[in-house]
Design a protein around this motif. Sequence first.
Motif, mmCIF file in Angstrom:
data_model
loop_
_atom_site.group_PDB
_atom_site.id
_atom_site.type_symbol
_atom_site.label_atom_id
_atom_site.label_comp_id
_atom_site.label_asym_id
_atom_site.label_seq_id
_atom_site.Cartn_x
_atom_site.Cartn_y
_atom_site.Cartn_z
ATOM 1 N N THR A 276 0.835 -1.206 0.000
ATOM 2 C CA THR A 276 0.000 0.000 0.000
ATOM 3 C C THR A 276 0.866 1.252 0.000
ATOM 4 O O THR A 276 0.627 2.202 -0.762
ATOM 5 N N LEU A 277 1.882 1.256 0.865
ATOM 6 C CA LEU A 277 2.794 2.395 0.911
ATOM 7 C C LEU A 277 3.513 2.572 -0.422
ATOM 8 O O LEU A 277 3.681 3.694 -0.916
ATOM 9 N N CYS A 278 3.915 1.463 -1.018
ATOM 10 C CA CYS A 278 4.610 1.504 -2.302
ATOM 11 C C CYS A 278 3.734 2.128 -3.379
ATOM 12 O O CYS A 278 4.195 2.967 -4.174
ATOM 13 N N ILE A 279 2.466 1.741 -3.413
ATOM 14 C CA ILE A 279 1.544 2.287 -4.417
ATOM 15 C C ILE A 279 1.263 3.766 -4.149
ATOM 16 O O ILE A 279 1.224 4.585 -5.074
ATOM 17 N N LEU A 280 1.089 4.130 -2.878
ATOM 18 C CA LEU A 280 0.831 5.519 -2.532
ATOM 19 C C LEU A 280 2.014 6.421 -2.918
ATOM 20 O O LEU A 280 1.829 7.593 -3.237
ATOM 21 N N MET A 281 3.230 5.833 -2.903
ATOM 22 C CA MET A 281 4.429 6.628 -3.186
ATOM 23 C C MET A 281 4.974 6.373 -4.592
ATOM 24 O O MET A 281 6.117 6.721 -4.880
ATOM 25 N N GLN A 282 4.156 5.802 -5.472
ATOM 26 C CA GLN A 282 4.688 5.436 -6.781
ATOM 27 C C GLN A 282 5.069 6.646 -7.640
ATOM 28 O O GLN A 282 5.848 6.524 -8.581
ATOM 29 N N ARG A 283 4.570 7.800 -7.291
ATOM 30 C CA ARG A 283 4.974 9.015 -8.001
ATOM 31 C C ARG A 283 6.090 9.758 -7.265
ATOM 32 O O ARG A 283 6.470 10.868 -7.642
ATOM 33 N N ASP A 284 6.618 9.138 -6.235
ATOM 34 C CA ASP A 284 7.708 9.736 -5.474
ATOM 35 C C ASP A 284 8.919 9.983 -6.368
ATOM 36 O O ASP A 284 9.303 9.121 -7.167
ATOM 37 N N THR A 285 9.516 11.157 -6.258
ATOM 38 C CA THR A 285 10.690 11.489 -7.061
ATOM 39 C C THR A 285 11.956 11.596 -6.220
ATOM 40 O O THR A 285 13.023 11.922 -6.741
ATOM 41 N N THR A 286 11.857 11.309 -4.908
ATOM 42 C CA THR A 286 13.030 11.424 -4.040
ATOM 43 C C THR A 286 13.902 10.176 -4.055
ATOM 44 O O THR A 286 15.051 10.222 -3.633
ATOM 45 N N GLY A 287 13.361 9.052 -4.522
ATOM 46 C CA GLY A 287 14.087 7.795 -4.475
ATOM 47 C C GLY A 287 13.678 6.911 -3.307
ATOM 48 O O GLY A 287 14.093 5.755 -3.215
ATOM 49 N N PHE A 288 12.831 7.421 -2.409
ATOM 50 C CA PHE A 288 12.410 6.645 -1.244
ATOM 51 C C PHE A 288 11.761 5.329 -1.672
ATOM 52 O O PHE A 288 12.125 4.257 -1.194
ATOM 53 N N ALA A 289 10.778 5.426 -2.569
ATOM 54 C CA ALA A 289 10.044 4.232 -2.983
ATOM 55 C C ALA A 289 10.943 3.219 -3.669
ATOM 56 O O ALA A 289 10.722 2.010 -3.565
ATOM 57 N N PHE A 290 11.961 3.701 -4.363
ATOM 58 C CA PHE A 290 12.842 2.796 -5.101
ATOM 59 C C PHE A 290 13.858 2.124 -4.189
ATOM 60 O O PHE A 290 14.080 0.920 -4.275
ATOM 61 N N TYR A 291 14.491 2.887 -3.310
ATOM 62 C CA TYR A 291 15.656 2.386 -2.591
ATOM 63 C C TYR A 291 15.394 1.794 -1.212
ATOM 64 O O TYR A 291 16.212 1.011 -0.725
ATOM 65 N N LEU A 292 14.314 2.168 -0.560
ATOM 66 C CA LEU A 292 14.214 1.871 0.856
ATOM 67 C C LEU A 292 13.305 0.674 1.159
ATOM 68 O O LEU A 292 12.382 0.349 0.412
ATOM 69 N N LEU A 293 13.601 0.047 2.268
ATOM 70 C CA LEU A 293 12.949 -1.208 2.652
ATOM 71 C C LEU A 293 11.430 -1.109 2.827
ATOM 72 O O LEU A 293 10.719 -2.028 2.397
ATOM 73 N N PRO A 294 10.896 -0.055 3.448
ATOM 74 C CA PRO A 294 9.441 -0.036 3.676
ATOM 75 C C PRO A 294 8.611 -0.229 2.416
ATOM 76 O O PRO A 294 7.527 -0.825 2.475
ATOM 77 N N THR A 295 9.087 0.263 1.262
ATOM 78 C CA THR A 295 8.332 0.130 0.023
ATOM 79 C C THR A 295 8.809 -1.036 -0.839
ATOM 80 O O THR A 295 8.279 -1.267 -1.924
ATOM 81 N N ARG A 296 9.805 -1.769 -0.362
ATOM 82 C CA ARG A 296 10.316 -2.932 -1.099
ATOM 83 C C ARG A 296 10.058 -4.237 -0.356
ATOM 84 O O ARG A 296 10.121 -5.319 -0.947
ATOM 85 N N ALA A 297 9.747 -4.148 0.947
ATOM 86 C CA ALA A 297 9.604 -5.359 1.763
ATOM 87 C C ALA A 297 8.530 -6.299 1.231
ATOM 88 O O ALA A 297 8.663 -7.529 1.318
ATOM 89 N N TRP A 298 7.469 -5.747 0.642
ATOM 90 C CA TRP A 298 6.369 -6.593 0.189
ATOM 91 C C TRP A 298 6.815 -7.581 -0.873
ATOM 92 O O TRP A 298 6.236 -8.674 -0.992
ATOM 93 N N GLU A 299 7.848 -7.243 -1.641
ATOM 94 C CA GLU A 299 8.322 -8.144 -2.687
ATOM 95 C C GLU A 299 9.003 -9.365 -2.069
ATOM 96 O O GLU A 299 8.807 -10.500 -2.525
ATOM 97 N N LEU A 300 9.790 -9.156 -1.025
ATOM 98 C CA LEU A 300 10.387 -10.278 -0.296
ATOM 99 C C LEU A 300 9.307 -11.057 0.447
ATOM 100 O O LEU A 300 9.324 -12.293 0.500
ATOM 101 N N LEU A 301 8.351 -10.317 1.011
ATOM 102 C CA LEU A 301 7.276 -10.970 1.763
ATOM 103 C C LEU A 301 6.347 -11.767 0.850
ATOM 104 O O LEU A 301 5.724 -12.746 1.293
ATOM 105 N N ALA A 302 6.246 -11.376 -0.417
ATOM 106 C CA ALA A 302 5.443 -12.156 -1.361
ATOM 107 C C ALA A 302 6.007 -13.563 -1.484
ATOM 108 O O ALA A 302 5.267 -14.559 -1.466
#
Length: 627
Positions: free
Chosen positions: A188-214
Amino acid sequence: MHGKAEQIGAHTTRPHRRDIDGLRALAILPVLLFHAHVPGFAGGYVGVDIFFVISGYLITGIIARDIDEGRFSLLRFYERRFRRIMPALALMILAVLGLSAWLYLPGDLEGVPKSALAATLFVSNLWFFTDTGYFAGGADVKPLLQTWSLAVEEQYYIGFPVLLMLLARFGTRVRAGVVAAIAVASLTLCILMQRDTTGFAFYLLPTRAWELLAGALLALGIIPAIRARWLREAVAWAGLLAIGSAVFLYDRNTLFPGVAALAPVLGAMALLHGAPGTIVGRILALPPLVGVGLISYSLYLWHWPLIVFTEYATDLPLSGGTQIAVLVASLAIAWLSWRFVEQPFRDSARMPPRTIFRFTGAAMALLCALSLALLAMGPWSSRFSPTVLAQIAGRNDISPDRKRCHDSYMRGAKPCILGAPVRPDAMLWGDSHGVELAHVLAQDARAQGQSLIERTTSSCPPVLGYEAKDARCATANRTAFEAIRADTGLRRIYLAAFWANGVFDDPAFVAKLDRTIAAIRTEGREVVLIGAVPPQPFDVPRHLAHLARAGRLNRAQGIARAQVEARIVRLRALFARWQAQSVTLIDPVARLCDARVCAIERDGQPLYFDSHHLSVAGARAVIDPPR
């Protein structure tokens, strides 16, 4: 991302799934081909997401099984992680530090030991997240950029085993439910931040964890086994199609990660769950794919620095024979790393646990010490002659007001007034290409007792109705135009942008620019259009420094004029009409190019501070009329 899960623990193993090795190949090959600029693989970056799912699946299987059987040990878990990750990583970082110290110019070298230190401590994703902006250096000078994904994984595996241990007492249903809830929150956080331009959504664990958790949820049995053969076949082919569509249809403009990341993640899940015993499973288990899958970790580590160093040394993107040579070298070095580094360290008979921990500690200490030593040396300018240093200094020939004045609207600051301390009678409205031009115009205005306003916003051309990935450009441009309309003292409006970027020559865009010019003229203001700056295929100061280092500075030349003209055909077609309407045209192409090629230096000074932004010297060459 690269965990090997066939070895479950000290007592049991599970059958080796060759199709998972093939899936690793399906992950690494698109990444390799994307980074090497092979046509058709514009979405190859999704291979990293596939790796995340594989890692979550395999390693969660190890942890959960050992916990359920009452023999899980955090010490043993981290020993396996160190055994798998550290040897090849340490060797690669050591090689990168050595090659960078030999090859990199001042201004490029300083970032390498910082990223090496971050990679050694598994926080490089945090470093690359913060290391952004015009002067941080692009990906083309970051040979350790690929380590961001390793950092994400290791940060994940700091807490995830502990979470599973704490949930063990509540039963498997609660365990799966909690993991699923965290995965949903992360997605959910990843989708909410998909237009993020700071790099947070790309680089950081909170928005990437779901892929490992899948992958973890698959290992925890949240999805029932598929019994029907036809359904397994359908699921496997659907998974392959989902991955293929992402690899071949996505590109750098795709909003990612976010909703778009669901395709490779769900595709990987489908193959992990449904491929065994299917046609797709047998394809993935073919020896060539298995072979690539086995060396995928080393291939991931080594391919990127090989590409970065080659492109840095040649000042050109990979193509032709160089491209093939780098691809072959990547595979060869990856095999050597797998055979003579990875394999010996995985052998617990040859490398007992105590040895692994000692090696890891010593390797991390050595790499940290070398990184800190290189950091202390700074740019290490003594390696180069004054001529080389004079050229590389061109990247600092920028407006002294760039940091203060550029992107002022996006920072909530007032636009800068440059020049004499009087009421401004002009405005430069544009994107980042306008900053140095505004500085030069302000110098001229000051000499005449006048001033101008700078309104420049990154990647936002001064075109009403222009829409970028987010709404910031439309808002910034609308505000700029309202300011023009409100201030009748502004008699002259300069428009500047990266017109020759290959995108802005679209008919719809040019039509919007035409309407913007008409709107300004309707307000009774003079329009001065500063035309297309010829973009170069290389970083200009670096290229000139390389030429100076080789004693060939007299051979310096830029892009062919014909290539620039091909990028502004529709824009050029309107120049005559605009001039007939009293629009003043300043044409950088005419002032920087002869009939054949465009200049990149003049009187020993670089005309650009990177590949397409004019330096102050370049802006002066454009603004001053030809002698």
